[in-house]
Write a protein that holds these residues in place. Structure first.
Motif, PDB file in Angstrom:
ATOM      1  N   LEU A   6       0.829  -1.201   0.000  1.00  0.00           N
ATOM      2  CA  LEU A   6       0.000   0.000   0.000  1.00  0.00           C
ATOM      3  C   LEU A   6       0.867   1.255   0.000  1.00  0.00           C
ATOM      4  O   LEU A   6       1.842   1.337   0.733  1.00  0.00           O
ATOM      5  CB  LEU A   6      -0.885  -0.019   1.244  1.00  0.00           C
ATOM      6  N   THR A   7       0.503   2.186  -0.841  1.00  0.00           N
ATOM      7  CA  THR A   7       1.250   3.434  -0.836  1.00  0.00           C
ATOM      8  C   THR A   7       0.304   4.609  -1.024  1.00  0.00           C
ATOM      9  O   THR A   7      -0.681   4.523  -1.747  1.00  0.00           O
ATOM     10  CB  THR A   7       2.371   3.416  -1.899  1.00  0.00           C
ATOM     11  N   GLY A   8       0.635   5.676  -0.334  1.00  0.00           N
ATOM     12  CA  GLY A   8      -0.198   6.871  -0.417  1.00  0.00           C
ATOM     13  C   GLY A   8       0.659   8.065  -0.734  1.00  0.00           C
ATOM     14  O   GLY A   8       1.821   8.113  -0.368  1.00  0.00           O
ATOM     15  N   ILE A   9       0.078   9.020  -1.421  1.00  0.00           N
ATOM     16  CA  ILE A   9       0.815  10.248  -1.690  1.00  0.00           C
ATOM     17  C   ILE A   9      -0.075  11.434  -1.370  1.00  0.00           C
ATOM     18  O   ILE A   9      -1.253  11.463  -1.725  1.00  0.00           O
ATOM     19  CB  ILE A   9       1.399  10.283  -3.122  1.00  0.00           C
ATOM     20  N   THR A  10       0.505  12.334  -0.623  1.00  0.00           N
ATOM     21  CA  THR A  10      -0.245  13.505  -0.192  1.00  0.00           C
ATOM     22  C   THR A  10      -0.525  14.395  -1.398  1.00  0.00           C
ATOM     23  O   THR A  10       0.371  14.677  -2.182  1.00  0.00           O
ATOM     24  CB  THR A  10       0.553  14.270   0.871  1.00  0.00           C
ATOM     25  N   PHE A  41      -3.302   5.214  -3.138  1.00  0.00           N
ATOM     26  CA  PHE A  41      -4.361   6.187  -2.873  1.00  0.00           C
ATOM     27  C   PHE A  41      -3.830   7.591  -2.745  1.00  0.00           C
ATOM     28  O   PHE A  41      -2.668   7.818  -2.453  1.00  0.00           O
ATOM     29  CB  PHE A  41      -5.159   5.788  -1.636  1.00  0.00           C
ATOM     30  N   ALA A  43      -3.800  10.747  -0.718  1.00  0.00           N
ATOM     31  CA  ALA A  43      -4.016  11.114   0.688  1.00  0.00           C
ATOM     32  C   ALA A  43      -4.487  12.562   0.762  1.00  0.00           C
ATOM     33  O   ALA A  43      -3.773  13.445   1.237  1.00  0.00           O
ATOM     34  CB  ALA A  43      -2.750  10.875   1.494  1.00  0.00           C
ATOM     35  N   HIS A  46      -4.884  14.020   4.332  1.00  0.00           N
ATOM     36  CA  HIS A  46      -3.598  14.469   4.876  1.00  0.00           C
ATOM     37  C   HIS A  46      -3.204  15.832   4.318  1.00  0.00           C
ATOM     38  O   HIS A  46      -2.610  16.645   5.018  1.00  0.00           O
ATOM     39  CB  HIS A  46      -2.497  13.455   4.550  1.00  0.00           C
ATOM     40  N   TYR A 136      -1.546  13.431  12.562  1.00  0.00           N
ATOM     41  CA  TYR A 136      -1.145  12.906  11.247  1.00  0.00           C
ATOM     42  C   TYR A 136      -0.841  11.404  11.273  1.00  0.00           C
ATOM     43  O   TYR A 136      -1.362  10.638  10.448  1.00  0.00           O
ATOM     44  CB  TYR A 136       0.076  13.706  10.769  1.00  0.00           C
ATOM     45  N   MET A 140      -2.664   8.216   9.198  1.00  0.00           N
ATOM     46  CA  MET A 140      -1.841   7.384   8.311  1.00  0.00           C
ATOM     47  C   MET A 140      -1.913   5.912   8.733  1.00  0.00           C
ATOM     48  O   MET A 140      -1.971   5.009   7.883  1.00  0.00           O
ATOM     49  CB  MET A 140      -0.395   7.883   8.333  1.00  0.00           C
ATOM     50  N   ASP A 143      -5.030   4.508   7.325  1.00  0.00           N
ATOM     51  CA  ASP A 143      -4.878   4.240   5.886  1.00  0.00           C
ATOM     52  C   ASP A 143      -4.311   2.843   5.649  1.00  0.00           C
ATOM     53  O   ASP A 143      -4.712   2.142   4.716  1.00  0.00           O
ATOM     54  CB  ASP A 143      -3.829   5.185   5.259  1.00  0.00           C
ATOM     55  N   ILE A 144      -3.340   2.520   6.481  1.00  0.00           N
ATOM     56  CA  ILE A 144      -2.583   1.285   6.275  1.00  0.00           C
ATOM     57  C   ILE A 144      -3.308   0.081   6.877  1.00  0.00           C
ATOM     58  O   ILE A 144      -3.458  -0.960   6.242  1.00  0.00           O
ATOM     59  CB  ILE A 144      -1.185   1.420   6.914  1.00  0.00           C
ATOM     60  N   VAL A 152       4.646  -1.287   3.066  1.00  0.00           N
ATOM     61  CA  VAL A 152       4.374   0.100   2.700  1.00  0.00           C
ATOM     62  C   VAL A 152       5.665   0.713   2.155  1.00  0.00           C
ATOM     63  O   VAL A 152       6.585   0.980   2.919  1.00  0.00           O
ATOM     64  CB  VAL A 152       3.870   0.899   3.928  1.00  0.00           C
ATOM     65  N   VAL A 154       7.963   3.407   1.362  1.00  0.00           N
ATOM     66  CA  VAL A 154       8.037   4.818   1.774  1.00  0.00           C
ATOM     67  C   VAL A 154       9.484   5.283   1.791  1.00  0.00           C
ATOM     68  O   VAL A 154      10.415   4.470   1.748  1.00  0.00           O
ATOM     69  CB  VAL A 154       7.463   5.039   3.194  1.00  0.00           C
ATOM     70  N   GLN A 158       9.539   8.406   6.513  1.00  0.00           N
ATOM     71  CA  GLN A 158       8.226   7.881   6.901  1.00  0.00           C
ATOM     72  C   GLN A 158       8.303   6.611   7.750  1.00  0.00           C
ATOM     73  O   GLN A 158       7.268   6.091   8.164  1.00  0.00           O
ATOM     74  CB  GLN A 158       7.394   7.578   5.648  1.00  0.00           C
TER      75      GLN A 158
HETATM   76  N1  TRP Z   1       2.805  10.394   4.759  1.00  0.00           N
HETATM   77  C1  TRP Z   1       2.988  10.015   3.406  1.00  0.00           C
HETATM   78  C2  TRP Z   1       3.922  11.014   2.730  1.00  0.00           C
HETATM   79  O1  TRP Z   1       4.050  12.137   3.197  1.00  0.00           O
HETATM   80  C3  TRP Z   1       1.683   9.954   2.657  1.00  0.00           C
HETATM   81  C4  TRP Z   1       0.788   8.932   3.226  1.00  0.00           C
HETATM   82  C5  TRP Z   1      -0.376   9.143   3.893  1.00  0.00           C
HETATM   83  C6  TRP Z   1       1.025   7.542   3.208  1.00  0.00           C
HETATM   84  N2  TRP Z   1      -0.889   7.952   4.280  1.00  0.00           N
HETATM   85  C7  TRP Z   1      -0.058   6.968   3.887  1.00  0.00           C
HETATM   86  C8  TRP Z   1       2.050   6.744   2.691  1.00  0.00           C
HETATM   87  C9  TRP Z   1      -0.111   5.592   4.072  1.00  0.00           C
HETATM   88  C10 TRP Z   1       1.965   5.385   2.857  1.00  0.00           C
HETATM   89  C11 TRP Z   1       0.907   4.806   3.561  1.00  0.00           C
HETATM   90  O2  TRP Z   1       4.514  10.675   1.765  1.00  0.00           O
END
Ligand code: TRP
Length: 431
Positions: A6-10, A41, A43, A46, A136, A140, A143-144, A152, A154, A158
């Protein structure tokens, strides 16, 4: 076993090469690995912590969605969604907030940095710090944990957040007595964990030293030529160590290409030529993606539909059933449903009367009935065998009327009514 990645980008700012190299590219590559279920996803919740410009938030969300699609994400093969389209994430955030240690959040790097800065400037420690910034890591973690991600990908900055996600998940599991959550691991690609920016510091929006991922070719060239170098002239050997230019090259070149580039440094390539080669190398990888990106940006309604569809399917498949389970776990329950099973478990441990059988010094077999506190309610006379004692216990356990108490084999220590009430409680708990 399938690994969930899983990966997220703000969704703030415009995607830059650092985002591409550090997050998007490795995650897209991982999504193609066998036995992997990938979650990508935006974010956007965030992003509200820092960006409070609605038009920019919307713009950035669109740009980032288009970026990931352009970089090879296949929304019918991976989960691609927007955080704010999954309200279960915010609900889980609260559940986790209630088990998260405040002391742990106090130590979060981003929050601590803000506090340290205030203190250094003689301000109130929390001046200008929103509760959103403080919380924050909990959002997060939600999310995970909501998708039970194993890995994850990152950047190093992170890692602490992933550790916190583990901590909160573990606490929740512990408090509610079941492994509801898988504990995630940070996945760091050491070759390209952080990319230097134009000034040699880490490429980051906050340093204003980024190269936008989809800058037009001419702008990309201009930016690459603005990378900070030392003052060595053509013909002088150059250090690869500590060279932003070299590190950028390394993030795009194969091992072979990078080795050849290092040799050119040793041979005294001019900075101008080195920059030209770096530019060409980056553009070779980015140009086809840029073309897709521009086509996508022209069709925002399609992107919106893709995101909504992803969230809808994901909620149905995972988020909604999980939250139903978690709501029940924490006790947010249908009031008409009595927790029969659990009442038995806890009651039998603590507040229940009990029959106790024993053999006394006279060699005969006895029993007594005690209440929850251990007070004796009934004392039996001696029996020849434990079986005889057990038989009367069986009769008493069924007793619902006072006349069952009228037997010479037992002595009541309390009124018959109290004994009957105790027996009824015992029966209810064993039902
Ligand atoms: N904090 C991550 C960043 O600044 C973005 C993020 C939000 C994220 N939720 C997440 C990354 C969950 C991985 C999993 O890049």
């Amino acid at each position: 076993m399938t690994t969930r990645v899983l990966t997220g980008i703000t969704t703030s700012g415009t995607p830059h090469l650092g985002n591409y190299v550090g997050a998007v590219r490795p995650a897209v590559a991982a999504s193609r690995a066998a036995d992997t279920e990938s979650f990508y996803f935006l974010a956007d919740l965030h992003s509200l912590i820092k960006a409070q410009d609605p038009a920019r938030t919307q713009r950035s969300t669109l740009e980032i969605a288009a970026t990931w699609l352009a970089c090879g994400l296949e929304p019918d093969k991976v989960w691609f969604y927007r955080q704010s389209d999954v309200p279960e994430i915010t609900e889980l955030t609260w559940f986790l907030t209630c088990v998260a240690g405040k002391g742990i959040l106090n130590r979060a790097h981003a929050y601590k940095a803000a506090v340290d800065k205030n203190v250094a400037e003689g301000e109130d420690p929390d001046a200008g710090v929103s509760a959103g910034l403080f919380m924050y890591p909990v959002l997060m973690a939600a999310d995970i944990l909501i998708f039970n991600a194993h890995q994850v990908p990152v950047g190093r900055d992170q890692i602490q957040h992933i550790e916190m996600a583990r901590d909160f998940g573990q606490r929740f599991n512990h408090v509610y007595g079941k492994a509801y959550f898988t504990l995630p691991e940070a996945l760091i690609d050491d070759n390209v964990a952080t990319l230097p920016g134009l000034d040699g510091r880490k490429m980051s929006k906050s340093y204003h030293n980024t190269i936008p991922l989809f800058a037009p070719r001419e702008e990309l060239k201009k930016l690459v030529f603005s990378i900070l170098t030392d003052s060595r002239g053509p013909g002088e050997p150059k250090d690869t160590e500590g060279s932003a230019l070299f590190q950028l090259y390394q993030a795009f070149g194969s091992t072979e290409e990078t080795r050849a580039f290092a040799q050119k440094f040793a041979d005294g390539i001019s900075w101008g030529d080195a920059k030209q080669q770096l530019f060409e190398r980056i553009d070779a990888e980015i140009a086809p993606l840029r073309e897709k990106y521009e086509a996508l940006m022209a069709r925002p309604a399609d992107i919106e539909a893709i995101l909504r569809d992803g969230a809808r399917r994901l909620r149905e498949r995972y988020a909604t059933p999980l939250l139903a389970e978690l709501r029940h776990a924490v006790g947010l329950r249908d009031l008409s449903q009595q927790p029969v099973v659990e009442a038995k478990a806890t009651a039998s441990k603590a507040a229940l009367p009990a029959f106790k059988q024993y053999r006394d010094t006279d060699g005969r077999f006895y029993f007594k009935l005690t209440d929850a506190e251990g007070n004796v309610l009934v004392q039996s006379n001696g029996f020849d065998s434990p079986k005889d004692a057990g038989r009367l216990i069986g009769v008493l356990k069924q007793a619902e009327q006072a006349d069952a108490m009228e037997t010479p084999e037992i002595v009541l220590q309390v009124p018959a009514g109290d004994v009957l009430a105790a027996l009824a409680a015992l029966r209810a708990a064993e039902a």
